[in-house]
Design an enzyme around this catalytic site. Structure first.
Site, PDB file in Angstrom:
ATOM      1  CE  LYS A  81       9.743   3.494  10.463  1.00 15.26           C
ATOM      2  NZ  LYS A  81       9.508   2.064  10.307  1.00 15.26           N
ATOM      3  N   GLY A 181      14.064  -4.638  -4.759  1.00  9.87           N
ATOM      4  CA  GLY A 181      14.910  -4.347  -3.603  1.00  9.87           C
ATOM      5  C   GLY A 181      15.430  -5.616  -2.966  1.00  9.87           C
ATOM      6  N   GLY A 183      17.621  -5.844  -0.338  1.00 11.48           N
ATOM      7  CA  GLY A 183      18.321  -5.452   0.882  1.00 11.48           C
ATOM      8  C   GLY A 183      18.157  -6.520   1.943  1.00 11.48           C
ATOM      9  CB  VAL A 185      13.194  -7.207   4.043  1.00  8.91           C
ATOM     10  CG1 VAL A 185      11.920  -8.006   3.860  1.00  8.91           C
ATOM     11  CG2 VAL A 185      13.219  -6.563   5.421  1.00  8.91           C
TER      12      VAL A 185
END
Ligand code: NAD
Length: 357
Positions: A81, A181, A183, A185
């Site tokens: 990452k 959320g 967003g 996804v």
């Protein structure tokens, strides 16, 4: 306090790279967790952190989760990452991500980046101007485009396994699902759930997104502060990590937790508490693997094939069925069982290498 080397040693990280480019204003960390199965693959997260130490911790935890995610999804990649410290709304993206691209190239393929929170396919193209490595590319470059819709599809398939486990049926009609959320996804997941007949409760700090969901998907809007405490069948965290913790668990009123967000549990013990309270937890790195599968497919034979990626993503359903069945059989919380399955695959490959060497 645990030192960086101690943390790496305990959790099995192989390498951490700190990268600065003064001219570009780049401050980045690349964490490589485990490359037993193959080169590390994982997103570039861009956000402001309260401290450099918090950014390092995030990079380490996220890289480790990518190892488990790839291993469980049957991919031949390890976990990595990148964290870029800064405001993700910056418009100075070319210099920043080209600078990051040079850091990626210096690792000679040990880390293959893709997009994550705060970054997009366009940023990956800037990385690719400086590096041979980077997936989640625009379709114009032969890539699979934004992997988020595939992540959402995988979560949707995984939630079917969750409902079957708890209710004996994968019927979404009549079920209430709270999504934190909306967003890339979260909104795509909301669409799938709405099409399947579920009632939605949604929250986002961006009110244009919640308004859109109210209009398009008949979702009920609540504030970001209230979403975790909604009475619902499923809580689907699709924003930041660490939201399931000792402060939030006593107030949860859901029967299932399954969503796209990475590292939903603040610490592993929180998963044990969920199990003790009878809340089914779909380990995040198992249920949200669709995006990783989608970007990894770009490196498969013949390049990206959407149907192949989709078919592999749909394996999230049987993977979760196995995790839940084994978790019940062994009396071990689902996230610990999933980690064990991932580690067993990695260990088996290590053993095979040792025997062959
Ligand atoms: P995104 O940035 O597109 O969406 C995140 C959304 O959450 C935004 O709309 C944001 O306004 C909202 N948000 C932030 N804080 C919030 C809060 N406190 N309450 C409510 N809403 C809040 O990111 P994304 O790509 O949709 O990713 C969401 C999560 O899923 C992240 O944890 C990411 O690491 C994980 N994930 C994403 C993918 C992918 O394919 N994009 C794959 C695997 C995991």
């Amino acid at each position: 306090m645990t030192s960086l080397f101690d943390s790496m040693f305990i959790e099995g990280h192989e390498q951490v790279v700190f990268s600065i480019d003064r001219a570009a204003g780049l401050k980045a960390i690349i964490a490589i967790h485990d490359t037993t199965l193959g080169p590390s693959l994982g997103g570039i997260r861009m956000r402001v952190y309260p401290s450099d130490a918090a950014a390092v911790t995030d990079a380490l935890r996220l890289a480790q989760a990518m190892t488990f995610k790839a291993a469980l999804a049957g991919l031949d990649y390890g976990g990595g990452k990148a964290v870029v410290i800064g405001d993700h709304t910056t418009t100075q993206r070319e210099v920043l991500f080209r600078a990051l691209g040079r850091a990626v190239e210096s690792l000679a393929g040990r880390y293959i980046p893709t997009e994550d929170m705060g970054t997009t396919t366009a940023d990956i193209e800037y990385v690719r101007k400086e590096s041979r490595f980077g997936v989640g590319r625009d379709a114009a470059f032969g890539g699979g485009d934004d992997p988020s819709p595939m992540t959402a599809w995988g979560v949707f398939c995984g939630l079917r396994a969750c409902l079957e486990e708890v209710d004996g049926t994968a019927e979404f009609r009549g079920r209430t699902i709270a999504i934190q959320g909306l967003g890339k996804v979260g909104y795509a997941l909301a669409r799938y759930l709405h099409e399947a007949g579920a009632q939605l409760i949604v929250a986002d700090v961006d009110t244009t997104r919640t308004q859109k969901a109210a209009t398009e998907l008949q979702a009920r809007i609540v504030t970001p502060e209230d979403i975790l405490t909604q009475q619902c069948d499923i809580l689907a965290p699709c924003a930041a990590g660490g939201i399931i913790n000792q402060n939030t668990i006593p107030h949860l009123r859901c029967r299932i937790i399954g969503g796209g967000a990475n590292n939903q549990l603040l610490v592993d013990e929180d998963g044990d508490t969920l199990q003790a309270q009878g809340i089914l937890y779909a380990p995040d790195f198992a249920i949200n693997a669709g995006g990783l599968i989608n970007v990894a497919d770009e490196l498969g034979p013949g390049g990206y094939r959407r149907e192949r990626a989709k078919a592999k993503t749909e394996n999230i359903y049987p993977t979760l069925k196995t995790i839940f069945a084994e978790s019940k059989r062994c009396g071990v919380a689902s996230h610990r069982l999933a980690i064990t399955l991932a580690q067993e695959r990695i260990q088996a490959v290590r053993n095979l290498r040792r025997l062959n060497s």
